[in-house]
Design an enzyme around this catalytic site. Structure first.
Site, PDB file in Angstrom:
ATOM      1  N   ASN A 195       0.880  -1.171   0.000  1.00 28.38           N
ATOM      2  CA  ASN A 195       0.000   0.000   0.000  1.00 28.38           C
ATOM      3  C   ASN A 195       0.919   1.222   0.000  1.00 28.38           C
ATOM      4  O   ASN A 195       1.441   1.627   1.037  1.00 28.38           O
ATOM      5  CB  ASN A 195      -0.862  -0.091   1.274  1.00 28.38           C
ATOM      6  CG  ASN A 195      -1.776   1.085   1.462  1.00 28.38           C
ATOM      7  OD1 ASN A 195      -1.660   2.101   0.775  1.00 28.38           O
ATOM      8  ND2 ASN A 195      -2.678   0.965   2.417  1.00 28.38           N
ATOM      9  N   ARG A 209      -2.623  -2.069  -3.251  1.00 25.87           N
ATOM     10  CA  ARG A 209      -3.655  -1.039  -3.217  1.00 25.87           C
ATOM     11  C   ARG A 209      -3.338  -0.063  -4.341  1.00 25.87           C
ATOM     12  O   ARG A 209      -2.232   0.484  -4.396  1.00 25.87           O
ATOM     13  CB  ARG A 209      -3.638  -0.311  -1.882  1.00 25.87           C
ATOM     14  CG  ARG A 209      -4.608   0.840  -1.838  1.00 25.87           C
ATOM     15  CD  ARG A 209      -4.419   1.630  -0.579  1.00 25.87           C
ATOM     16  NE  ARG A 209      -5.363   2.728  -0.494  1.00 25.87           N
ATOM     17  CZ  ARG A 209      -5.148   3.801   0.257  1.00 25.87           C
ATOM     18  NH1 ARG A 209      -4.050   3.917   0.955  1.00 25.87           N
ATOM     19  NH2 ARG A 209      -6.035   4.757   0.302  1.00 25.87           N
ATOM     20  N   HIS A 265     -11.053   5.694  -0.437  1.00 24.59           N
ATOM     21  CA  HIS A 265     -11.064   4.928   0.819  1.00 24.59           C
ATOM     22  C   HIS A 265     -11.953   3.692   0.712  1.00 24.59           C
ATOM     23  O   HIS A 265     -12.492   3.212   1.716  1.00 24.59           O
ATOM     24  CB  HIS A 265     -11.538   5.791   2.015  1.00 24.59           C
ATOM     25  CG  HIS A 265     -10.520   6.804   2.455  1.00 24.59           C
ATOM     26  ND1 HIS A 265     -10.836   8.108   2.745  1.00 24.59           N
ATOM     27  CD2 HIS A 265      -9.193   6.700   2.632  1.00 24.59           C
ATOM     28  CE1 HIS A 265      -9.745   8.764   3.089  1.00 24.59           C
ATOM     29  NE2 HIS A 265      -8.720   7.936   3.015  1.00 24.59           N
ATOM     30  N   ARG A 280      -4.710  18.432   3.324  1.00 25.14           N
ATOM     31  CA  ARG A 280      -5.541  18.677   2.125  1.00 25.14           C
ATOM     32  C   ARG A 280      -6.759  19.505   2.517  1.00 25.14           C
ATOM     33  O   ARG A 280      -7.288  19.360   3.615  1.00 25.14           O
ATOM     34  CB  ARG A 280      -5.986  17.351   1.517  1.00 25.14           C
ATOM     35  CG  ARG A 280      -4.885  16.640   0.762  1.00 25.14           C
ATOM     36  CD  ARG A 280      -5.329  15.283   0.283  1.00 25.14           C
ATOM     37  NE  ARG A 280      -4.751  14.210   1.066  1.00 25.14           N
ATOM     38  CZ  ARG A 280      -5.170  12.945   1.052  1.00 25.14           C
ATOM     39  NH1 ARG A 280      -6.191  12.602   0.298  1.00 25.14           N
ATOM     40  NH2 ARG A 280      -4.578  12.039   1.779  1.00 25.14           N
ATOM     41  N   GLU A 307      -7.396  -2.236   5.928  1.00 21.73           N
ATOM     42  CA  GLU A 307      -7.341  -2.294   4.465  1.00 21.73           C
ATOM     43  C   GLU A 307      -6.477  -3.470   4.002  1.00 21.73           C
ATOM     44  O   GLU A 307      -6.725  -4.067   2.955  1.00 21.73           O
ATOM     45  CB  GLU A 307      -6.793  -0.973   3.923  1.00 21.73           C
ATOM     46  CG  GLU A 307      -7.746   0.193   4.163  1.00 21.73           C
ATOM     47  CD  GLU A 307      -7.085   1.552   4.108  1.00 21.73           C
ATOM     48  OE1 GLU A 307      -6.030   1.742   4.760  1.00 21.73           O
ATOM     49  OE2 GLU A 307      -7.605   2.445   3.418  1.00 21.73           O
TER      50      GLU A 307
END
Ligand code: ADP
Length: 398
Positions: free
Chosen positions: A8, A96, A184, A244, A382
């Site tokens: 990832n 990912r 996500h 962000r 994840e």
């Protein structure tokens, strides 16, 4: 026994997981989880890894420039894994990949044509996609005999309704791929599957998931499927994040371009790296630092973060026609009782009542017994979603 590696890659980090896949029927067993941070020119990268029961297996800082890119980071990870597990039989590598564009709604075997197609989405996720793909290229070279499968952050949202897939700009942009993809997805998939297994009555209802980490977004699930999410075309929209901006009037971009004379690169830097909690607090992108600081700008940054979460919660509840479950996950959602309390404060009008004791103790159910909306904290994972996809791909190739 076959093993799988999960990768990832973020803009300057690489998370990895080493899993045993057993007979390819049961749940992949996590044996090692780790992270390389501060990958890049001029940086002192850091690698740490833990075993299945949490024991630290590695915690090491490298010299400046020793890990200049993701390929080198992966080579370090592989050296470490070979040392730890000389018995490893790596049959699958799961990646990912942030952007699957309009095409990919399922995990997909990485072949040269698929890699070419995914490279076309690089402009849609400039801070993630190139690193995801360079990690994939390095893994294809290192493990030519392993099955390589890509798991997309956008895939979970691909079936959301058209009104949540589009912007109100001329249709030719939609046809070019300017859409509201949502991200996500691996985290939301994990939460959805966990609810299905552990609380099927909640899974079948109206759920809002707040994934609050350094990157943050929210998703509305109807019967476990995504119907709306706060992130859109890029990983910038929606909630403010570590650095962000979150939702922004596009007029601000025009102002920066036309009045401030900023270049697109400078604007990209402001929106991705200098905004959010960092930009508002002038201090840090890290919630722990802000909670500890107690200064006025730090408090205001937290207030803005919470305000936008509450606003999005109302919007997503309206999109769902109600809410039966709220789930918190991600580094902030899982660990900050303070943020969870502020989000839920005065939300009785929507049927939410937080049990402050349960919340402070970090229990799984943090709503009161009388609360109409069940409020849960579920640590997301994840890596296991990627490992399951790697297992399924291997089983399918059987
Ligand atoms: P990423 O999006 O990089 O995966 P994480 O999900 O790891 O991010 O979340 C990182 C965020 O979680 C940081 O802002 C960090 O400060 C915050 N966090 C972690 N632990 C706590 C805590 N105990 N209290 C408040 N915030 C926390």
């Amino acid at each position: 026994m076959p093993h799988a590696l999960t990768l990832n890659a973020g803009s300057s980090s690489l998370k990895f997981g080493f899993f045993e896949l057993g007979d390819l029927q049961g749940e992949p067993q996590s044996r090692i989880l780790g992270l390389v941070e501060r990958i890049g020119q001029g940086e002192r990268a850091h690698i740490k890894a833990k075993g299945a029961d949490g024991q630290v297996l590695l915690d090491q800082e490298y010299g400046r420039n020793h890990v200049p890119d993701h390929g080198t980071a992966l080579a370090r990870v592989v050296d470490f894994l070979r040392e730890q597990r000389p018995d490893a039989r790596l049959a699958a590598v799961g990646h990912r990949v942030v952007h699957g564009g309009p095409d990919y709604a399922e995990p997909t075997r990485l072949t040269p044509p698929v890699m070419d197609r995914l490279a076309q989405f690089e402009p849609l996720a400039p801070l993630h996609q190139p690193h995801n793909l360079s990690g994939a290229r390095a893994a294809l070279e290192l493990f030519p005999d392993a099955i390589q499968v890509a798991c997309f952050d956008t895939a979970f949202h691909r079936h959301h309704p058209w009104v949540n897939d589009t912007f109100a700009i001329p249709r030719k942009f939609y046809d070019q791929g300017v859409r509201r993809y949502g991200f996500h997805g691996l985290s939301y998939q994990y939460i959805s599957e966990t609810l299905e297994k552990t609380a099927p009555h909640l899974h079948s209802g109206r759920t809002i998931v707040a994934h609050l980490g350094n990157g943050a977004s929210m998703c509305a699930l109807m019967g476990g499927r995504s119907v709306a999410s706060s992130m859109g075309f890029s990983a910038l929209d929606g909630l403010p994040m570590g650095s962000r901006c979150g939702q922004l009037d596009p007029g601000v971009l025009l102002y920066m371009l036309m009045n401030e004379g900023m270049t697109p690169k400078e604007i990209e830097d402001v929106l991705y790296r200098q905004s959010g909690l960092l930009g508002l607090s002038g201090l840090s992108n890290d919630m722990r630092t802000l909670e500890a600081a107690g200064t006025e700008p730090a408090r205001e940054a937290i207030d803005y973060f919470v305000f936008r979460i509450r606003r999005e919660l109302g919007a997503l509840a309206a999109a769902l026609g109600g809410i039966s479950t709220l789930v918190f996950c991600g580094g902030i959602g899982e660990n900050s009782a303070h943020i969870r309390e502020k989000v839920c404060e005065g939300m009785g009008w929507i049927g939410m009542e937080l049990d402050t004791g349960r919340n402070l103790r970090g229990e799984r159910i943090i709503s009161t017994d009388l609360s109409r909306v069940r409020i849960l904290v579920i640590p997301t994972n994840e890596e296991i979603v990627i490992a399951r996809a790697a297992r399924d791909s291997l089983a399918g190739a059987g």
